[in-house]
Design an enzyme around this catalytic site. Sequence first.
Site, PDB file in Angstrom:
ATOM      1  N   PRO A  90       0.806  -1.228   0.000  1.00 23.85           N
ATOM      2  CA  PRO A  90       0.000   0.000   0.000  1.00 23.85           C
ATOM      3  C   PRO A  90       0.835   1.272   0.000  1.00 23.85           C
ATOM      4  O   PRO A  90       1.834   1.386   0.716  1.00 23.85           O
ATOM      5  CB  PRO A  90      -0.828  -0.127   1.279  1.00 23.85           C
ATOM      6  CG  PRO A  90      -0.995  -1.600   1.435  1.00 23.85           C
ATOM      7  CD  PRO A  90       0.324  -2.186   0.999  1.00 23.85           C
ATOM      8  N   CYS A  91       0.389   2.230  -0.834  1.00 23.65           N
ATOM      9  CA  CYS A  91       1.181   3.437  -1.069  1.00 23.65           C
ATOM     10  C   CYS A  91       0.705   4.638  -0.259  1.00 23.65           C
ATOM     11  O   CYS A  91       1.315   5.708  -0.332  1.00 23.65           O
ATOM     12  CB  CYS A  91       1.138   3.791  -2.555  1.00 23.65           C
ATOM     13  SG  CYS A  91      -0.518   4.218  -3.161  1.00 23.65           S
ATOM     14  N   ASN A  92      -0.375   4.493   0.512  1.00 26.53           N
ATOM     15  CA  ASN A  92      -1.006   5.652   1.152  1.00 26.53           C
ATOM     16  C   ASN A  92      -0.026   6.544   1.907  1.00 26.53           C
ATOM     17  O   ASN A  92      -0.127   7.775   1.870  1.00 26.53           O
ATOM     18  CB  ASN A  92      -2.093   5.181   2.128  1.00 26.53           C
ATOM     19  CG  ASN A  92      -3.057   4.195   1.500  1.00 26.53           C
ATOM     20  OD1 ASN A  92      -2.643   3.176   0.987  1.00 26.53           O
ATOM     21  ND2 ASN A  92      -4.341   4.497   1.541  1.00 26.53           N
ATOM     22  N   ASP A  93       0.923   5.944   2.615  1.00 32.83           N
ATOM     23  CA  ASP A  93       1.841   6.732   3.436  1.00 32.83           C
ATOM     24  C   ASP A  93       3.086   7.169   2.691  1.00 32.83           C
ATOM     25  O   ASP A  93       3.953   7.842   3.269  1.00 32.83           O
ATOM     26  CB  ASP A  93       2.250   5.934   4.682  1.00 32.83           C
ATOM     27  CG  ASP A  93       1.109   5.814   5.683  1.00 32.83           C
ATOM     28  OD1 ASP A  93       0.339   6.784   5.816  1.00 32.83           O
ATOM     29  OD2 ASP A  93       0.974   4.753   6.309  1.00 32.83           O
ATOM     30  N   TYR A  94       3.186   6.827   1.406  1.00 32.37           N
ATOM     31  CA  TYR A  94       4.356   7.222   0.629  1.00 32.37           C
ATOM     32  C   TYR A  94       4.025   8.205  -0.481  1.00 32.37           C
ATOM     33  O   TYR A  94       4.906   8.844  -1.038  1.00 32.37           O
ATOM     34  CB  TYR A  94       5.025   5.982   0.011  1.00 32.37           C
ATOM     35  CG  TYR A  94       5.505   4.989   1.041  1.00 32.37           C
ATOM     36  CD1 TYR A  94       6.494   5.332   1.951  1.00 32.37           C
ATOM     37  CD2 TYR A  94       4.966   3.710   1.111  1.00 32.37           C
ATOM     38  CE1 TYR A  94       6.934   4.431   2.901  1.00 32.37           C
ATOM     39  CE2 TYR A  94       5.397   2.795   2.052  1.00 32.37           C
ATOM     40  CZ  TYR A  94       6.380   3.160   2.949  1.00 32.37           C
ATOM     41  OH  TYR A  94       6.815   2.264   3.896  1.00 32.37           O
TER      42      TYR A  94
END
Length: 379
Positions: A90-94
């Site tokens: 998951p890319c949400n925090d990047y």
Amino acid sequence: MIFKNGELFSGPGGIALGAKLARFTDESGEQWGFKEQWANDFDRDTVDTYKLNILNNLNDKTVYCEDVSKFPIGDKEKLPDIDSLMFGFPCNDYSSVGKQKGLNGVYGPLYSYGVKAMKAYHPKVFVAENVGGLSSANEGHALIQILKEFVETGYHIVPNLYKFEEYGVPQMRHRIIIVGVRNDLYYKGIHFHVPAPTTPNSEDQETAQKAIEDPPIPKNAPNNEIPKTTKRVAERLSYIPEGENAWYIGIPEELKLHVKGAKLSSIYKRLDHNKPAYTVTGSGGGGTHMYHWKENRALTNRERARLQTFPDNFKFIGNKESVRKQIGMAVPPRGAKVVLKAVLKTFAGIDYDWVEPTEKLQLNNLLGSNGIVLKGLDQ
């Protein structure tokens, strides 16, 4: 050789479809490809979409709707051995659009389940995908930590920033993909290289208009409902030229947005018909749904799916917002195909055109500049 494949954070099947498309037969008649062994995602609609389109079986028991923290990684009775591992963690925090909490966010540490699977199964190769913003999260330390763990797990890795518009995808979508070959195989001469771009020049790249209109979307295509547009939004769009957004100077004062601090370039941004689309996203409020270059409306989900290179018969399960999310979070199958075909050719010993990795992601530059020494790493 057919690689038995395990997949984490599978999404609706962008990587899996790319893997199917990458299959080929070499000159000796041997088939090279990937076969799904098991996969997981935490969202029910997404899992059903994967089952329907990738496995053609909604009752399939090898794709699990399960939180990765509860997924029985390493239990080989439930999840058998694999030759390859793929995970678009998951890319949400990047993402550069968000707050870039990186490793400190809820989603940031989820890459570690990929590491867990690598340690449990020791696959011959792994492919990990994330947003380009990964390289700057936590001032660059997040990517370094992730790569360090991948290397220490026993793999020679090749990270690269792929600009998908340079690989035949009608969208300016930039993603870091890390390919790792198990060390014992690497030292036997199996060296993965970044496949060369197929459409490096802007004049050769597929445009948004061509992707959406050529050929026309069939009338019975799934997920193609025209979205509702309010009179005010349609009027605002009528003043915005293609390629421009909600802050275009020609918008009358009464139709302008007055959102303090909001200058995101994608808000009410029209596509430019003569260029690849800007990045398809899976979430966001008013003004973030992508807008037609000519018609005063947002795109349909099928039009977004075309920009993501899903075929028209690929049916997404769920309501409109669920489908929008699945499409936006997916890896474009056409882009995945290029990388995975290069992986297969690497193992088959077949030459292909390749380029050096993105300079700032070359390991000597990335790790060396941070004083990190990885024993046994052949650069």
